[in-house]
Scaffold this motif. Structure first.
Motif, mmCIF file in Angstrom:
data_model
loop_
_atom_site.group_PDB
_atom_site.id
_atom_site.type_symbol
_atom_site.label_atom_id
_atom_site.label_comp_id
_atom_site.label_asym_id
_atom_site.label_seq_id
_atom_site.Cartn_x
_atom_site.Cartn_y
_atom_site.Cartn_z
ATOM 1 N N VAL A 164 7.190 4.970 30.642
ATOM 2 C CA VAL A 164 6.922 5.629 31.932
ATOM 3 C C VAL A 164 5.439 6.042 31.995
ATOM 4 O O VAL A 164 4.766 5.867 33.008
ATOM 5 N N ALA A 165 4.942 6.580 30.867
ATOM 6 C CA ALA A 165 3.532 6.986 30.833
ATOM 7 C C ALA A 165 2.610 5.777 31.032
ATOM 8 O O ALA A 165 1.578 5.872 31.703
ATOM 9 N N MET A 166 3.016 4.641 30.460
ATOM 10 C CA MET A 166 2.228 3.413 30.674
ATOM 11 C C MET A 166 2.271 3.022 32.147
ATOM 12 O O MET A 166 1.258 2.627 32.729
ATOM 13 N N ALA A 167 3.461 3.130 32.737
ATOM 14 C CA ALA A 167 3.598 2.786 34.167
ATOM 15 C C ALA A 167 2.701 3.696 35.006
ATOM 16 O O ALA A 167 2.031 3.240 35.941
ATOM 17 N N ARG A 168 2.674 4.978 34.642
ATOM 18 C CA ARG A 168 1.819 5.921 35.388
ATOM 19 C C ARG A 168 0.348 5.505 35.275
ATOM 20 O O ARG A 168 -0.401 5.561 36.255
ATOM 21 N N ALA A 169 -0.054 5.060 34.081
ATOM 22 C CA ALA A 169 -1.453 4.663 33.890
ATOM 23 C C ALA A 169 -1.782 3.392 34.666
ATOM 24 O O ALA A 169 -2.868 3.265 35.223
ATOM 25 N N ILE A 170 -0.833 2.447 34.720
ATOM 26 C CA ILE A 170 -1.178 1.155 35.334
ATOM 27 C C ILE A 170 -0.931 1.135 36.844
ATOM 28 O O ILE A 170 -1.468 0.280 37.534
ATOM 29 N N ALA A 171 -0.143 2.090 37.355
ATOM 30 C CA ALA A 171 0.136 2.102 38.801
ATOM 31 C C ALA A 171 -1.158 2.249 39.592
ATOM 32 O O ALA A 171 -1.283 1.730 40.701
ATOM 33 N N GLY A 172 -2.124 2.948 39.007
ATOM 34 C CA GLY A 172 -3.392 3.157 39.702
ATOM 35 C C GLY A 172 -4.339 1.988 39.552
ATOM 36 O O GLY A 172 -5.459 2.038 40.022
ATOM 37 N N LYS A 173 -3.893 0.912 38.875
ATOM 38 C CA LYS A 173 -4.738 -0.265 38.618
ATOM 39 C C LYS A 173 -6.113 0.148 38.089
ATOM 40 O O LYS A 173 -7.143 -0.118 38.708
ATOM 41 N N PRO A 174 -6.138 0.796 36.941
ATOM 42 C CA PRO A 174 -7.417 1.300 36.434
ATOM 43 C C PRO A 174 -8.295 0.178 35.900
ATOM 44 O O PRO A 174 -7.788 -0.868 35.478
ATOM 45 N N LEU A 175 -9.577 0.429 35.930
ATOM 46 C CA LEU A 175 -10.539 -0.508 35.359
ATOM 47 C C LEU A 175 -10.512 -0.389 33.840
ATOM 48 O O LEU A 175 -10.638 -1.359 33.119
ATOM 49 N N VAL A 176 -10.362 0.839 33.377
ATOM 50 C CA VAL A 176 -10.357 1.126 31.935
ATOM 51 C C VAL A 176 -9.085 1.883 31.600
ATOM 52 O O VAL A 176 -8.751 2.870 32.265
ATOM 53 N N LEU A 177 -8.393 1.417 30.564
ATOM 54 C CA LEU A 177 -7.203 2.115 30.094
ATOM 55 C C LEU A 177 -7.529 2.709 28.722
ATOM 56 O O LEU A 177 -7.946 1.978 27.819
ATOM 57 N N LEU A 178 -7.358 4.011 28.596
ATOM 58 C CA LEU A 178 -7.650 4.702 27.340
ATOM 59 C C LEU A 178 -6.329 5.170 26.757
ATOM 60 O O LEU A 178 -5.590 5.918 27.406
ATOM 61 N N ALA A 179 -6.029 4.709 25.566
ATOM 62 C CA ALA A 179 -4.735 5.034 24.959
ATOM 63 C C ALA A 179 -4.979 5.702 23.613
ATOM 64 O O ALA A 179 -5.613 5.133 22.723
ATOM 65 N N ASP A 180 -4.500 6.947 23.473
ATOM 66 C CA ASP A 180 -4.728 7.717 22.245
ATOM 67 C C ASP A 180 -3.460 7.703 21.397
ATOM 68 O O ASP A 180 -2.515 8.433 21.673
ATOM 69 N N GLU A 181 -3.438 6.862 20.389
ATOM 70 C CA GLU A 181 -2.260 6.679 19.533
ATOM 71 C C GLU A 181 -0.989 6.527 20.372
ATOM 72 O O GLU A 181 -0.031 7.294 20.194
ATOM 73 N N PRO A 182 -0.967 5.544 21.254
ATOM 74 C CA PRO A 182 0.171 5.415 22.170
ATOM 75 C C PRO A 182 1.473 5.073 21.447
ATOM 76 O O PRO A 182 2.544 5.228 22.007
ATOM 77 N N THR A 183 1.352 4.609 20.205
ATOM 78 C CA THR A 183 2.556 4.232 19.464
ATOM 79 C C THR A 183 2.856 5.227 18.349
ATOM 80 O O THR A 183 3.790 5.029 17.575
ATOM 81 N N GLY A 184 2.063 6.303 18.274
ATOM 82 C CA GLY A 184 2.159 7.236 17.157
ATOM 83 C C GLY A 184 3.528 7.882 17.003
ATOM 84 O O GLY A 184 3.948 8.183 15.891
#
Ligand SMILES: Nc1ncnc2c1ncn2[C@@H]1O[C@H](COP(=O)(O)OP(=O)(O)OP(=O)(O)O)[C@@H](O)[C@H]1O
Ligand SMILES: [Mg+2]
Length: 248
Positions: A164-184
């Motif tokens: 869901v957090a990934m969906a929130r990040a990509i819904a805005g079609k960002p130019l840059v995606l910053l992921a801080d230990e997204p699999t931690g």
């Protein structure tokens, strides 16, 4: 910043450039040099992994790249423009329109459904309600979460919350995606799914900077920057002049 907001680009182009960036934190009597002269560049469309031991400055670096924090020394150029010269309003707009964040602990809002969580950043853009809904639903579908639109975060597993957090990040079609230990905080299957989705976004042209401790996940990126004690210990630049994928 017109360059920054232009999406299509054939030639290699530097999107992110840090020159000797430092970040000093002062708390009580202690002064921490979280970043100590970091120079790096990331080209548009690159997928860069950032690794290094706990406390070496990875989150600090990502916060600066995402305009959540400012360097105490050095210079940050985003799309060729000095970030220090931007007004707070312009920074906030860029953060909302051009940068997507994914955090280790998901950072979803507990009293909003999955769909509402994904839609929220779009509200600040002034999009019409239907477009917001459509975009949020499409992003959830992309993350394989359509069947959980109405669920609240507490009703989702960790892996589902991160999707869901990934969906929130990509819904805005960002130019840059910053992921801080997204699999931690995820098991290996969910972790691989998240990195797989990041890989897809990268192939579609999104620029990605991902902090990870996992060498398998770092391997999905074109190159890995290594930080130690606030410094880059592996080259902060793409290996080939103008080349984006097979650095350091
Ligand atoms: N707001 C703050 N105030 C004081 N010190 C801070 C602050 N934020 C970070 N630091 C310090 O800066 C250093 C770098 O922290 P940072 O969170 O960037 O590390 P990290 O590489 O992300 O570590 P981890 O892998 O544990 O997440 C640490 O020594 C930390 O204690
Ligand atoms: Mg961190």
């Amino acid at each position: 910043m017109a360059t920054l907001l232009r999406r299509s680009c054939i030639m290699a182009e530097t999107l992110i450039r840090l020159n000797e960036v430092g970040r000093v934190f002062r708390a009580d009597e202690t002064e921490t040099h979280a970043l100590a002269g970091v120079s790096l560049s990331v080209e548009r469309g690159e997928f860069v992994a950032i690794s290094g031991p706990s406390g070496c400055g990875k989150t600090t670096l990502l916060s600066i790249l995402g305009l959540l924090d400012s360097p105490t020394s050095g210079e940050y150029l985003l799309g060729g423009e000095a970030v220090a010269g931007l007004s707070p309003a312009r920074k906030a707009e860029l953060r909302n329109r051009s940068i997507g964040f994914v955090f280790q602990n998901f950072n979803l809002i507990g009293n909003l459904t999955a769909l509402d969580n994904v839609e929220l950043p779009l509200v600040y853009r002034g999009l019409a309600a239907k477009e917001r809904r459509d975009r949020a639903a499409a992003a959830l579908a992309r993350a394989g979460m359509s069947d959980r639109e109405g669920h609240y975060p507490s009703q989702l597993s960790g892996g589902q919350q991160q999707r869901v957090a990934m969906a929130r990040a990509i819904a805005g079609k960002p130019l840059v995606l910053l992921a801080d230990e997204p699999t931690g905080n995820l098991d290996s299957a969910n972790g691989s799914a998240v990195v797989g989705l990041l890989g897809e976004l990268h192939r579609e042209g999104t620029t990605i900077c991902m902090v990870t401790h996992d060498p398998d996940h770092a391997a999905a990126a074109g190159r890995t920057l290594r930080l130690f004690d606030g410094r880059i210990v592996r080259p902060g630049f793409p290996a080939r002049p103008g080349g984006a994928r097979n650095g350091s």
